[in-house]
Design a protein around this motif. Sequence first.
Motif, short mmCIF file in Angstrom:
data_model
loop_
_atom_site.label_atom_id
_atom_site.label_comp_id
_atom_site.label_asym_id
_atom_site.label_seq_id
_atom_site.Cartn_x
_atom_site.Cartn_y
_atom_site.Cartn_z
N PRO A 1 0.82 -1.22 0.00
CA PRO A 1 0.00 0.00 0.00
C PRO A 1 0.86 1.27 0.00
O PRO A 1 0.34 2.36 -0.19
N PHE A 2 2.16 1.12 0.19
CA PHE A 2 3.03 2.29 0.34
C PHE A 2 3.30 2.96 -1.00
O PHE A 2 3.50 2.29 -2.01
N GLY A 3 3.30 4.27 -0.99
CA GLY A 3 3.58 5.04 -2.20
C GLY A 3 2.63 6.21 -2.32
O GLY A 3 1.94 6.59 -1.37
N LEU A 4 2.58 6.79 -3.52
CA LEU A 4 1.75 7.96 -3.79
C LEU A 4 0.52 7.51 -4.57
O LEU A 4 0.64 6.79 -5.57
N TRP A 5 -0.66 7.97 -4.11
CA TRP A 5 -1.94 7.56 -4.70
C TRP A 5 -2.78 8.77 -5.04
O TRP A 5 -2.78 9.76 -4.30
N ALA A 6 -3.56 8.69 -6.13
CA ALA A 6 -4.52 9.72 -6.50
C ALA A 6 -5.92 9.19 -6.22
O ALA A 6 -6.26 8.06 -6.62
N ARG A 7 -6.72 9.99 -5.52
CA ARG A 7 -8.09 9.59 -5.21
C ARG A 7 -8.91 9.56 -6.50
O ARG A 7 -8.69 10.35 -7.41
#
Length: 131
Positions: free
Chosen positions: A30-36
């Motif tokens: 789940p680690f990292g950068l995410w966009a909603r």
Amino acid sequence: MTLSRGALVAAVLASLLAAADLAAAAGPSPFGLWARGDGKTRVRVERCGAQICAVNTWVRAGTRGERAGDRLVMNVKAVDAGRWSGTAFDIRRNRTYRLTVTVRDRSMTTHGCVLAGVVCRNMGWTRLTGE
């Protein structure tokens, strides 16, 4: 404030167990950068002690109720490959949610509930970068 040797050992052990629990999930991280999914925010999911934190790194101008820097502290355990369940605490709103997180290679779905499960919401996320 100085931690006793026992408290320090307990803190380190809790961190190791949390890391082992994440590894036990044996699915995408789940680690990292995410966009909603609605395009209004981006979050960085990272370790923060024995928990996992999601920190708003960007919020679209005019988005109500969200600010860059807002932090959600998650205390979750692996349920199976790529799925965690537990609670999340929203520091700014002083609110605790029941939470399930499902991660695939390029996508993530969060399911959060408040008020004893009466009010729930799913949110889709797209991975921008990984750990």
